[in-house]
Design a protein around this motif. Sequence first.
Motif: not given
Length: 459
Positions: A41-45, A66-67, A355-357, A418-422
């Motif tokens: 079971l996965w949850v997000w939001g 993200l989930p 759920g897209n990060g 998502l591993g992207q540098k902020v």
Amino acid sequence: MKKMLLIATTLFTVFFANAQCWKTIAAGKDHSLGIKNDGTLWVWGDNYYHQLGLGDNINYPSDRTLPVQLGIATNWQTIASSEKHSVSLKNDGTLWTWGNNVYGQLGDGTNVKKSIPVQIGTATWQKIAANISNTAAIKSDGTLWIWGDNNFGVLGDGTNVSKNIPTQTGTATWQSVALGSSHTLGIKSDGTLWGWGSNAFGQLAMGTNYGPNIPTQIGTATWQSVAANNYHTIAIKSDGTLWTCGNNFNGQLGDGTTVNKNVLTQIGTASDWQSISTGAGGHALATKTDGTLWTWGENQAGQLGDNTRIDILIPTQLGTDTNWKSIAAGGTHTLALKTNDELWAWGNDNNGQMGNGNVIQSDLLIPSAIACPTSALGLKEIRIENEFNIFPNPSSGNFNIEVDQDLMGAKATIYNLLGQKVKDFSLNSTTTNQTLNKGVYLIEIEKDGNKTTKKLIVN
């Protein structure tokens, strides 16, 4: 402070593989749930009321963009959600609830919210439904049980007294149940449709605005499914035709008007409707037997997926795909599954319910695929203590990174999930102040080739 040890760490494991892994979905007002084919079971939001069930600090429940896997069980079967709480069944028929409980909607005999799933009784259950203040479930013997707020007679037990434990509604055997904002509908095993609770907008289809507090039959036709929300009702007859009634402020009845109806009104002439779902924000979804997806009603956040924010007053086909199999309408967002087990989402994303990060959430006006999580957050444990501190954490946006003298001059790098540098910067003092937008981040500190990482939550 202890010196940082040279530990090879991988900032992320492979978090997403593809989108083809989902079995069941549910959409709350601002949160989402999904069960993968492996039974996890996965949850997000939104998680303000602990409706994600992740056990957050009681004072600092944080949203997830993200989930995130809920526990380690692999036998989850079905899910339902409302504005502020969630409900799920396992393969063994056990019933579990979590989140807000001010009305006793969790059914555990209290009115105290729960931050992790709590088992309700020991009975074997088959079907579940939820609204903002109630939960309903059908046992394996076909009996119907409802609990939570009862001011409008939603429980159907002949009273208007709220209950915080499952309370049986009549003695009949039931096929399905749907909970609106303050009304209940059920289909009995013989296919007849019954309603009770609030009827202020005609959502019980009784030709008046009177609302009974016991199950009352609606007409004599037989039905295959019913959905309810936001003071309106949508149902499919046994012959596959589509019917609606109740509140129509945003065109959610699909009859081409915004006029309320207190009797069931047929929508179009098609007789191949298969499944229906409707959201608290006043939008509706349906699939046909040919696998096409149709949407109508309120569209301010793009929840109809047609790349506009214009309400639609009649069912309108979304795209040309013919492989949609299940749908879930949230408050102002939408989830849908295709026959290849792909999950798609669109609409409002203010709380990460897509759920897209995305750290900076914005509405999605067209369907977007939500890829499959293949693991939880992929941080390996680092066996050192007090390497650096982040406070406050969770943060409202402004936070501090505190280090000892031996880490002065270290490089700090902030990544999203998502591993992207902020951003990156040097720690030129023992306390460095930073500001970030809402989201979940990883802060990596590096000096002399040694690295360590901590998670930061910004509410």
